[in-house]
Design a protein around this motif. Structure first.
Motif, short mmCIF file in Angstrom:
data_model
loop_
_atom_site.label_atom_id
_atom_site.label_comp_id
_atom_site.label_asym_id
_atom_site.label_seq_id
_atom_site.Cartn_x
_atom_site.Cartn_y
_atom_site.Cartn_z
N ARG A 41 2.12 -5.50 2.36
CA ARG A 41 0.90 -6.19 2.79
C ARG A 41 0.90 -7.66 2.41
NH1 ARG A 41 -1.38 -3.24 6.57
NH2 ARG A 41 -1.99 -1.19 5.90
N THR A 91 3.58 0.33 3.17
CA THR A 91 3.67 -0.90 3.97
C THR A 91 3.56 -2.12 3.08
OG1 THR A 91 1.31 -0.78 4.42
CG2 THR A 91 2.77 0.10 6.10
N THR A 101 0.86 -1.17 0.00
CA THR A 101 0.00 0.00 0.00
C THR A 101 0.90 1.22 0.00
OG1 THR A 101 -0.12 -0.02 2.42
CG2 THR A 101 -1.91 -1.09 1.24
#
Length: 189
Positions: A141, A139, A114
């Protein structure tokens, strides 16, 4: 100083060519890595060619790791004809860009990251991960993204820390040698 340009001492090496300062070569090579990162067709990797992407990543990272270890060994055995400062710094830059390219290609697969959309985002995430800052705006994911991030952390901890330590040791040794040489010259003169 004439014409606004500082006087530059240059050496002439075999063949009549002027010697190039090591920092010029290092800066040019590092700039070449950065330019290649932004120009290579990385959009053709990732989910379109996962096996090729994984093989390229593994191959390039392995070659860089072997070259890093080789340069570290040259520092440890104090090989006088090596230039680890030039090679180690270039390999560190190359490592960062290999991980950046991997993150960029991996981010093309839905659900892996993301906040990672561009090559600059990928480079930013790589440097933030390397520096262990972790701002949280990008981040990992997906499982693949998390595995590569953990691999980067381990790779940085082992290889880049060893490379930086070797580079520091080499610089320290050069300063000590130069100080000893200057002291011996002062005693003799």
């Amino acid at each position: 100083m004439r014409g606004g340009w500082p006087a530059v001492r240059s050496r002439v090496v075999r063949g009549g060519w002027p010697a190039v300062r090591p920092w010029v070569v290092r800066a040019g090579a590092a700039a070449g890595v950065v330019v290649a990162y932004f120009l290579l067709p990385l959009d053709h990797l990732g989910p379109q060619r996962p096996v090729l992407s994984q093989l390229l990543f593994a191959l390039i990272l392995t070659v860089v790791a072997v070259l890093l270890l080789r340069q570290i060994r040259h520092v440890l055995v104090d090989r006088p004809d090596s230039r680890p400062g030039m090679v180690l710094s270039l390999l560190i830059v190359l490592s960062v860009h290999v991980f950046s390219a991997t993150y960029y290609a991996l981010a093309k697969q839905p659900g892996e990251f993301t906040g990672l959309h561009t090559r600059v985002d990928a480079l930013y995430f790589t440097v933030v991960t390397l520096a262990t800052v972790g701002y949280g705006d990008i981040t990992p994911r997906g499982q693949s993204a998390r595995i590569i991030t953990v691999l980067q952390i381990a790779y940085s901890f082992v290889f880049l820390t060893a490379a930086a330590t070797a580079l520091t040791q080499r610089m320290r040794d050069m300063v000590v040698r130069r100080t000893d040489r200057d002291r011996d010259r002062d005693r003799a003169g």
